[in-house]
Design a protein around this motif. Sequence first.
Motif, PDB file in Angstrom:
ATOM      1  N   LEU A  50      50.817 -28.121 -54.524  1.00  0.00           N
ATOM      2  CA  LEU A  50      49.894 -28.335 -53.405  1.00  0.00           C
ATOM      3  C   LEU A  50      48.519 -27.770 -53.724  1.00  0.00           C
ATOM      4  O   LEU A  50      47.495 -28.429 -53.524  1.00  0.00           O
ATOM      5  CB  LEU A  50      50.449 -27.686 -52.137  1.00  0.00           C
ATOM      6  CG  LEU A  50      49.522 -27.715 -50.926  1.00  0.00           C
ATOM      7  CD1 LEU A  50      49.191 -29.150 -50.521  1.00  0.00           C
ATOM      8  CD2 LEU A  50      50.144 -26.962 -49.769  1.00  0.00           C
ATOM      9  N   ARG A  51      48.502 -26.556 -54.248  1.00  0.00           N
ATOM     10  CA  ARG A  51      47.222 -25.930 -54.593  1.00  0.00           C
ATOM     11  C   ARG A  51      46.486 -26.736 -55.663  1.00  0.00           C
ATOM     12  O   ARG A  51      45.285 -26.975 -55.556  1.00  0.00           O
ATOM     13  CB  ARG A  51      47.476 -24.496 -55.069  1.00  0.00           C
ATOM     14  CG  ARG A  51      46.200 -23.714 -55.280  1.00  0.00           C
ATOM     15  CD  ARG A  51      46.438 -22.259 -55.586  1.00  0.00           C
ATOM     16  NE  ARG A  51      47.116 -21.576 -54.497  1.00  0.00           N
ATOM     17  CZ  ARG A  51      48.392 -21.157 -54.550  1.00  0.00           C
ATOM     18  NH1 ARG A  51      49.100 -21.345 -55.636  1.00  0.00           N
ATOM     19  NH2 ARG A  51      48.930 -20.531 -53.537  1.00  0.00           N
ATOM     20  N   ASN A  52      47.206 -27.195 -56.690  1.00  0.00           N
ATOM     21  CA  ASN A  52      46.581 -27.990 -57.748  1.00  0.00           C
ATOM     22  C   ASN A  52      46.050 -29.313 -57.214  1.00  0.00           C
ATOM     23  O   ASN A  52      44.969 -29.766 -57.607  1.00  0.00           O
ATOM     24  CB  ASN A  52      47.560 -28.237 -58.892  1.00  0.00           C
ATOM     25  CG  ASN A  52      47.811 -26.984 -59.712  1.00  0.00           C
ATOM     26  OD1 ASN A  52      47.046 -26.022 -59.659  1.00  0.00           O
ATOM     27  ND2 ASN A  52      48.894 -26.977 -60.450  1.00  0.00           N
ATOM     28  N   GLU A  53      46.800 -29.917 -56.314  1.00  0.00           N
ATOM     29  CA  GLU A  53      46.360 -31.185 -55.723  1.00  0.00           C
ATOM     30  C   GLU A  53      45.061 -30.994 -54.933  1.00  0.00           C
ATOM     31  O   GLU A  53      44.140 -31.801 -55.033  1.00  0.00           O
ATOM     32  CB  GLU A  53      47.450 -31.734 -54.805  1.00  0.00           C
ATOM     33  CG  GLU A  53      47.148 -33.123 -54.269  1.00  0.00           C
ATOM     34  CD  GLU A  53      48.305 -33.686 -53.468  1.00  0.00           C
ATOM     35  OE1 GLU A  53      48.023 -34.260 -52.401  1.00  0.00           O
ATOM     36  OE2 GLU A  53      49.459 -33.548 -53.899  1.00  0.00           O
ATOM     37  N   LEU A  54      44.989 -29.927 -54.181  1.00  0.00           N
ATOM     38  CA  LEU A  54      43.754 -29.652 -53.426  1.00  0.00           C
ATOM     39  C   LEU A  54      42.585 -29.366 -54.362  1.00  0.00           C
ATOM     40  O   LEU A  54      41.474 -29.877 -54.168  1.00  0.00           O
ATOM     41  CB  LEU A  54      43.979 -28.478 -52.466  1.00  0.00           C
ATOM     42  CG  LEU A  54      44.915 -28.764 -51.296  1.00  0.00           C
ATOM     43  CD1 LEU A  54      45.256 -27.470 -50.556  1.00  0.00           C
ATOM     44  CD2 LEU A  54      44.297 -29.779 -50.345  1.00  0.00           C
ATOM     45  N   TRP A  55      42.818 -28.558 -55.394  1.00  0.00           N
ATOM     46  CA  TRP A  55      41.756 -28.272 -56.366  1.00  0.00           C
ATOM     47  C   TRP A  55      41.248 -29.571 -57.005  1.00  0.00           C
ATOM     48  O   TRP A  55      40.037 -29.760 -57.176  1.00  0.00           O
ATOM     49  CB  TRP A  55      42.280 -27.357 -57.481  1.00  0.00           C
ATOM     50  CG  TRP A  55      42.078 -25.904 -57.212  1.00  0.00           C
ATOM     51  CD1 TRP A  55      42.983 -25.045 -56.700  1.00  0.00           C
ATOM     52  CD2 TRP A  55      40.891 -25.143 -57.443  1.00  0.00           C
ATOM     53  NE1 TRP A  55      42.442 -23.784 -56.602  1.00  0.00           N
ATOM     54  CE2 TRP A  55      41.152 -23.822 -57.055  1.00  0.00           C
ATOM     55  CE3 TRP A  55      39.637 -25.456 -57.956  1.00  0.00           C
ATOM     56  CZ2 TRP A  55      40.206 -22.809 -57.147  1.00  0.00           C
ATOM     57  CZ3 TRP A  55      38.687 -24.452 -58.056  1.00  0.00           C
ATOM     58  CH2 TRP A  55      38.979 -23.146 -57.651  1.00  0.00           C
ATOM     59  N   ASN A  56      42.168 -30.436 -57.376  1.00  0.00           N
ATOM     60  CA  ASN A  56      41.795 -31.675 -58.051  1.00  0.00           C
ATOM     61  C   ASN A  56      41.010 -32.632 -57.167  1.00  0.00           C
ATOM     62  O   ASN A  56      40.335 -33.526 -57.674  1.00  0.00           O
ATOM     63  CB  ASN A  56      43.042 -32.377 -58.602  1.00  0.00           C
ATOM     64  CG  ASN A  56      43.677 -31.587 -59.733  1.00  0.00           C
ATOM     65  OD1 ASN A  56      43.011 -30.793 -60.399  1.00  0.00           O
ATOM     66  ND2 ASN A  56      44.969 -31.776 -59.933  1.00  0.00           N
ATOM     67  N   GLN A  57      41.071 -32.454 -55.863  1.00  0.00           N
ATOM     68  CA  GLN A  57      40.356 -33.339 -54.945  1.00  0.00           C
ATOM     69  C   GLN A  57      38.924 -32.884 -54.665  1.00  0.00           C
ATOM     70  O   GLN A  57      38.146 -33.640 -54.085  1.00  0.00           O
ATOM     71  CB  GLN A  57      41.112 -33.445 -53.618  1.00  0.00           C
ATOM     72  CG  GLN A  57      42.419 -34.184 -53.744  1.00  0.00           C
ATOM     73  CD  GLN A  57      43.137 -34.234 -52.417  1.00  0.00           C
ATOM     74  OE1 GLN A  57      42.571 -34.642 -51.403  1.00  0.00           O
ATOM     75  NE2 GLN A  57      44.397 -33.799 -52.425  1.00  0.00           N
ATOM     76  N   ILE A  58      38.578 -31.676 -55.076  1.00  0.00           N
ATOM     77  CA  ILE A  58      37.218 -31.190 -54.841  1.00  0.00           C
ATOM     78  C   ILE A  58      36.285 -31.906 -55.806  1.00  0.00           C
ATOM     79  O   ILE A  58      36.459 -31.820 -57.027  1.00  0.00           O
ATOM     80  CB  ILE A  58      37.123 -29.663 -55.032  1.00  0.00           C
ATOM     81  CG1 ILE A  58      38.020 -28.953 -54.025  1.00  0.00           C
ATOM     82  CG2 ILE A  58      35.680 -29.191 -54.894  1.00  0.00           C
ATOM     83  CD1 ILE A  58      38.119 -27.453 -54.243  1.00  0.00           C
ATOM     84  N   PRO A  59      35.286 -32.621 -55.287  1.00  0.00           N
ATOM     85  CA  PRO A  59      34.371 -33.331 -56.194  1.00  0.00           C
ATOM     86  C   PRO A  59      33.501 -32.345 -56.978  1.00  0.00           C
ATOM     87  O   PRO A  59      33.141 -31.286 -56.471  1.00  0.00           O
ATOM     88  CB  PRO A  59      33.520 -34.177 -55.244  1.00  0.00           C
ATOM     89  CG  PRO A  59      33.645 -33.549 -53.907  1.00  0.00           C
ATOM     90  CD  PRO A  59      34.947 -32.811 -53.882  1.00  0.00           C
ATOM     91  N   GLU A  60      33.205 -32.695 -58.213  1.00  0.00           N
ATOM     92  CA  GLU A  60      32.391 -31.826 -59.078  1.00  0.00           C
ATOM     93  C   GLU A  60      31.064 -31.473 -58.421  1.00  0.00           C
ATOM     94  O   GLU A  60      30.560 -30.366 -58.588  1.00  0.00           O
ATOM     95  CB  GLU A  60      32.143 -32.500 -60.435  1.00  0.00           C
ATOM     96  CG  GLU A  60      33.279 -32.364 -61.412  1.00  0.00           C
ATOM     97  CD  GLU A  60      33.613 -30.921 -61.741  1.00  0.00           C
ATOM     98  OE1 GLU A  60      32.691 -30.111 -62.013  1.00  0.00           O
ATOM     99  OE2 GLU A  60      34.807 -30.589 -61.727  1.00  0.00           O
ATOM    100  N   VAL A  61      30.501 -32.406 -57.678  1.00  0.00           N
ATOM    101  CA  VAL A  61      29.209 -32.162 -57.049  1.00  0.00           C
ATOM    102  C   VAL A  61      29.292 -30.983 -56.066  1.00  0.00           C
ATOM    103  O   VAL A  61      28.301 -30.303 -55.826  1.00  0.00           O
ATOM    104  CB  VAL A  61      28.671 -33.445 -56.346  1.00  0.00           C
ATOM    105  CG1 VAL A  61      29.498 -33.794 -55.117  1.00  0.00           C
ATOM    106  CG2 VAL A  61      27.201 -33.321 -56.025  1.00  0.00           C
ATOM    107  N   ALA A  62      30.465 -30.712 -55.539  1.00  0.00           N
ATOM    108  CA  ALA A  62      30.625 -29.583 -54.615  1.00  0.00           C
ATOM    109  C   ALA A  62      30.419 -28.249 -55.313  1.00  0.00           C
ATOM    110  O   ALA A  62      30.088 -27.255 -54.674  1.00  0.00           O
ATOM    111  CB  ALA A  62      32.009 -29.630 -53.967  1.00  0.00           C
ATOM    112  N   TRP A  63      30.596 -28.229 -56.632  1.00  0.00           N
ATOM    113  CA  TRP A  63      30.461 -26.990 -57.392  1.00  0.00           C
ATOM    114  C   TRP A  63      29.046 -26.770 -57.925  1.00  0.00           C
ATOM    115  O   TRP A  63      28.701 -25.664 -58.317  1.00  0.00           O
ATOM    116  CB  TRP A  63      31.426 -26.974 -58.574  1.00  0.00           C
ATOM    117  CG  TRP A  63      32.870 -27.106 -58.205  1.00  0.00           C
ATOM    118  CD1 TRP A  63      33.711 -28.113 -58.552  1.00  0.00           C
ATOM    119  CD2 TRP A  63      33.656 -26.213 -57.427  1.00  0.00           C
ATOM    120  NE1 TRP A  63      34.961 -27.915 -58.048  1.00  0.00           N
ATOM    121  CE2 TRP A  63      34.965 -26.741 -57.339  1.00  0.00           C
ATOM    122  CE3 TRP A  63      33.394 -25.016 -56.765  1.00  0.00           C
ATOM    123  CZ2 TRP A  63      35.990 -26.113 -56.640  1.00  0.00           C
ATOM    124  CZ3 TRP A  63      34.413 -24.395 -56.089  1.00  0.00           C
ATOM    125  CH2 TRP A  63      35.685 -24.942 -56.025  1.00  0.00           C
TER     126      TRP A  63
END
Length: 115
Positions: free
Chosen positions: A94-107
């Motif tokens: 679940l944690r990995n799935e959420l991390w993978n959904q964060i768009p690069e632009v958010a960082w």
Amino acid sequence: MKGTQIGEFEEVVLLVVGLLYPNAYGVNVRQEIESQIGRKVVLGAIHSALNRLESKGFLVSKLADETHARGGRRKRLFQITASGKKALETNRALRNELWNQIPEVAWKGLSYEGF
């Protein structure tokens, strides 16, 4: 089985029990958490988490042999069950799935002072 969700602290305790196998008991679980994570934890919180995880079916325990060094007292040793392993895998997925959904632009251009 009662309750299948685990929180962050319970997850850490489960992971440390696995790490310390076959010698996971309250005191050394606490020491390992403090050593690995740098988080101070009272022994009562460790025992509460271990008992909660056991009641959920994620851990099993047994009493070790008496030792002279412990004044004849016995340690309660804990081990992860198949259900406990599954709970850890579910949390990680679940944690990995959420991390993978964060768009690069958010960082990009992150500031720790807010927007």
